[in-house]
Enzyme design. Structure first.
Site, PDB file in Angstrom:
ATOM      1  N   ILE A 196       0.839  -1.206   0.000  1.00  0.00           N
ATOM      2  CA  ILE A 196       0.000   0.000   0.000  1.00  0.00           C
ATOM      3  C   ILE A 196       0.874   1.257   0.000  1.00  0.00           C
ATOM      4  O   ILE A 196       0.639   2.200  -0.763  1.00  0.00           O
ATOM      5  CB  ILE A 196      -0.956  -0.003   1.219  1.00  0.00           C
ATOM      6  CG1 ILE A 196      -1.865  -1.248   1.213  1.00  0.00           C
ATOM      7  CG2 ILE A 196      -1.776   1.288   1.271  1.00  0.00           C
ATOM      8  CD1 ILE A 196      -2.814  -1.383   0.042  1.00  0.00           C
ATOM      9  N   HIS A 255     -10.350  -9.756  -4.904  1.00  0.00           N
ATOM     10  CA  HIS A 255     -11.488 -10.309  -4.167  1.00  0.00           C
ATOM     11  C   HIS A 255     -12.717 -10.268  -5.089  1.00  0.00           C
ATOM     12  O   HIS A 255     -12.791  -9.431  -5.997  1.00  0.00           O
ATOM     13  CB  HIS A 255     -11.859  -9.442  -2.961  1.00  0.00           C
ATOM     14  CG  HIS A 255     -10.772  -9.215  -1.958  1.00  0.00           C
ATOM     15  ND1 HIS A 255     -10.195 -10.217  -1.227  1.00  0.00           N
ATOM     16  CD2 HIS A 255     -10.180  -8.062  -1.520  1.00  0.00           C
ATOM     17  CE1 HIS A 255      -9.297  -9.704  -0.388  1.00  0.00           C
ATOM     18  NE2 HIS A 255      -9.267  -8.401  -0.552  1.00  0.00           N
ATOM     19  N   GLN A 306      -7.438  -5.600  -4.294  1.00  0.00           N
ATOM     20  CA  GLN A 306      -7.114  -5.318  -2.889  1.00  0.00           C
ATOM     21  C   GLN A 306      -5.891  -4.428  -2.721  1.00  0.00           C
ATOM     22  O   GLN A 306      -5.781  -3.686  -1.749  1.00  0.00           O
ATOM     23  CB  GLN A 306      -6.901  -6.648  -2.132  1.00  0.00           C
ATOM     24  CG  GLN A 306      -5.602  -7.394  -2.432  1.00  0.00           C
ATOM     25  CD  GLN A 306      -5.648  -8.223  -3.709  1.00  0.00           C
ATOM     26  OE1 GLN A 306      -6.655  -8.271  -4.392  1.00  0.00           O
ATOM     27  NE2 GLN A 306      -4.544  -8.884  -4.041  1.00  0.00           N
ATOM     28  N   GLY A 341     -18.949  -6.530   7.760  1.00  0.00           N
ATOM     29  CA  GLY A 341     -20.222  -5.830   8.011  1.00  0.00           C
ATOM     30  C   GLY A 341     -20.045  -4.748   9.081  1.00  0.00           C
ATOM     31  O   GLY A 341     -20.321  -3.565   8.849  1.00  0.00           O
ATOM     32  N   SER A 370     -10.555  -0.809   4.968  1.00  0.00           N
ATOM     33  CA  SER A 370      -9.878  -1.835   4.178  1.00  0.00           C
ATOM     34  C   SER A 370     -10.357  -1.861   2.730  1.00  0.00           C
ATOM     35  O   SER A 370     -11.344  -1.211   2.364  1.00  0.00           O
ATOM     36  CB  SER A 370     -10.140  -3.208   4.802  1.00  0.00           C
ATOM     37  OG  SER A 370     -11.480  -3.587   4.518  1.00  0.00           O
ATOM     38  N   CYS A 371      -9.671  -2.637   1.930  1.00  0.00           N
ATOM     39  CA  CYS A 371     -10.019  -2.771   0.504  1.00  0.00           C
ATOM     40  C   CYS A 371     -11.466  -3.222   0.320  1.00  0.00           C
ATOM     41  O   CYS A 371     -12.221  -2.652  -0.475  1.00  0.00           O
ATOM     42  CB  CYS A 371      -9.072  -3.755  -0.174  1.00  0.00           C
ATOM     43  SG  CYS A 371      -8.821  -5.289   0.763  1.00  0.00           S
TER      44      CYS A 371
END
Ligand code: NAD
Length: 338
Positions: free
Chosen positions: A13, A221, A302, A196, A140-141
Site C-alpha cells: 500500500i 477479491h 485489494q 459488516g 480496508s479494501c
C-alpha cells in the site's frame, strides 16, 4: 503551498500511496520510511523519494547495503504536515504515540482496529467527518469497495438490508507465505465476518450481514452482493446509477472479461501502473432486480482501491478541498476511470 506528506511503511500500500502523493499538484512527498534495505528501499531511492530508517538500530543495515538514508523516521514525522501509516496491521497502533509526540496527524490503514482512531474514512461515503481529526483510518479494501457501492444505493433508493458474501484472495501476489493453496475456507466460519461491522464505521445505521471465504487466488477479491432496497428501480436504472459513479467500472457485456485474470490483463493492456485497478469492477450483466432485491457481482483489487482514498483523506483531514473537488482531482491525476 503544498501539503508535506510522509509515508511510514513502504510496502504494497505504502509504495502506491507514495507514487500517488508524488503526482498531486497540492502535495509534496517529503519521504518514505522503511524497516529493511530490500528491493523496495532501492525503488524509493530510484524514484527520488527521501528514504528514512523506520528503526534506528537498523541504520547500519542500510549503510551496509549502500542505500543512502535521509534520516530517521522521527525526523520525517516531525517535518510532515501529515503522515500516512502503511505499516502491517497492528504496527500502526504501535506508531500512534510517535505521531502524537510530533503533533502530526496520521492516516492508518484497514488492518488497524476502528477504535484506534477518531474516525474511519471513505471518500464517497464519509468525507467531511475527517476534518481536523488527528487519527483517521482509511477502511480496508473490501470495506472501501462496499462503501462505494452502498453510498449511491442508500442515497437513491434507500437500503433495507445488505447481504454480502466476500470471496477473498488468500494473499497478495508477493505474499509467498499465505494460503490456502488447495482449499476453500469459510473464513471466519462464524458470522458475521468483520466486514459488516467495518462498513458500519462508515454507515452506522446500515443493516448489513457479511460472510467471508478465502480461496487460493492472489489477484482480486470477488463480492456476491444482495441488497434489499426500499424502492424497486429496474435493473437498467441501477446500472445507470452505478455507471455514473466515478470509482466504479461497469464491465461491459460482451467484453470477454470473465474474472479477475481478464480484469488484470485489461489493466495491463491499458498501461495501468502495477496493473492496478482503483475502481470497483461490477459485472454489468450481473446487475439484476427481483422485486426490491438487487443482485450483482463485483471484483475488488485489494492492493490498489484504497490508494485514491488515502489521497482524499489527506485533503479531508487538512481541509484543503471538499469531497467533490478532492475526488475529481485525485481521479484526474491518477487517471481513474477506464
Ligand atoms: P506490506 O507488508 O506489503 O507493507 C508494509 C510495509 O511496512 C513493509 O514494507 C514493512 O517492511 C514495513 N514495516 C513493518 N514495520 C514497520 C515499522 N515499524 N515502521 C515502518 N515500516 C514498517 O503490507 P500492506 O499490504 O501494504 O498493508 C499495510 C496496511 O494496509 C495494513 O493495515 C493492511 O491491512 C492494509 N491493507 C492492505 C491491503 C492489501 O491487500 N495488501 C489492502 C487494503 C489495506
Amino acid at each position: 503551498m503544498s501539503v508535506q506528506v510522509a509515508v511510514n511503511g513502504y510496502g504494497t500500500i505504502g509504495k502506491r500511496v507514495a507514487d500517488a502523493v508524488a503526482i498531486q499538484p497540492d502535495m509534496e512527498l517529503i519521504g518514505v520510511a522503511k524497516t529493511r534495505p530490500n528491493h523496495e528501499a532501492e525503488l524509493a531511492v530510484e524514484n527520488g523519494y527521501p528514504l528514512y530508517a523506520a528503526i534506528e538500530e537498523r541504520v547500519e543495515l542500510f549503510d551496509d547495503a549502500g542505500i543512502e538514508l535521509a534520516g530517521t523516521v522521527e525526523e520525517m514525522v516531525d517535518a510532515a504536515d501529515i503522515v500516512v501509516d502503511a505499516c502491517p496491521g497492528g504496527i500502526g497502533a504501535e506508531n500512534k504515540s510517535l505521531y502524537e509526540e510530533h503533533d502530526t496527524p496520521a492516516l492508518y490503514q484497514g488492518g488497524e482496529d476502528a477504535d484506534l482512531v477518531d474516525v474511519s474514512f471513505n471518500a464517497r461515503g464519509k468525507f467531511d467527518a475527517a476534518a481536523g481529526a488527528d487519527h483517521v483510518r482509511v477502511v480496508s479494501c473490501n470495506t472501501t469497495g462496499l462503501s462505494r457501492l452502498l453510498a449511491p444505493l442508500r442515497e437513491e433508493y434507500g437500503v433495507e438490508k445488505a447481504r454480502v458474501t466476500l470471496v477473498r484472495r488468500g494473499g497478495d501476489p508477493a505474499q509467498t507465505g499465505r494460503g490456502p493453496i488447495n482449499d476453500i475456507l469459510p473464513n471466519p466460519v462464524s458470522l458475521p465476518s468483520h466486514h459488516g461491522p467495518d462498513v458500519n464505521t462508515i454507515f452506522p445505521e446500515l443493516n448489513i450481514d457479511t460472510l467471508g471465504l478465502k480461496v487460493p487466488a492472489t489477484l482480486m477479491h470477488t463480492h456476491s452482493v444482495n441488497v434489499t432496497l426500499e424502492s424497486s428501480p429496474d435493473a437498467a436504472e441501477v446500472r445507470e446509477l452505478l455507471g455514473e459513479q466515478s470509482r466504479t467500472f461497469l464491465i461491459p457485456e460482451g467484453s470477454g472479461i470473465d474474472g479477475a485474470g481478464a480484469l488484470k490483463e485489461f489493466a495491463m493492456d491499458r498501461d495501468r501502473p502495477r496493473a492496478d485497478i482503483w475502481e470497483n469492477c461490477i459485472w454489468s450483466e450481473s446487475i439484476s432486480m427481483e422485486d426490491t432485491d438487487l443482485y450483482l457481482f463485483q471484483a475488488i483489487h485489494q492492493e490498489s482501491d484504497v490508494v485514491p482514498e488515502n489521497i482524499d483523506a489527506i485533503r479531508a483531514v487538512l481541509g484543503t478541498a471538499d469531497a467533490t473537488e478532492s475526488i475529481e482531482l485525485t481521479n484526474d491525476t491518477m487517471g481513474i476511470g477506464f
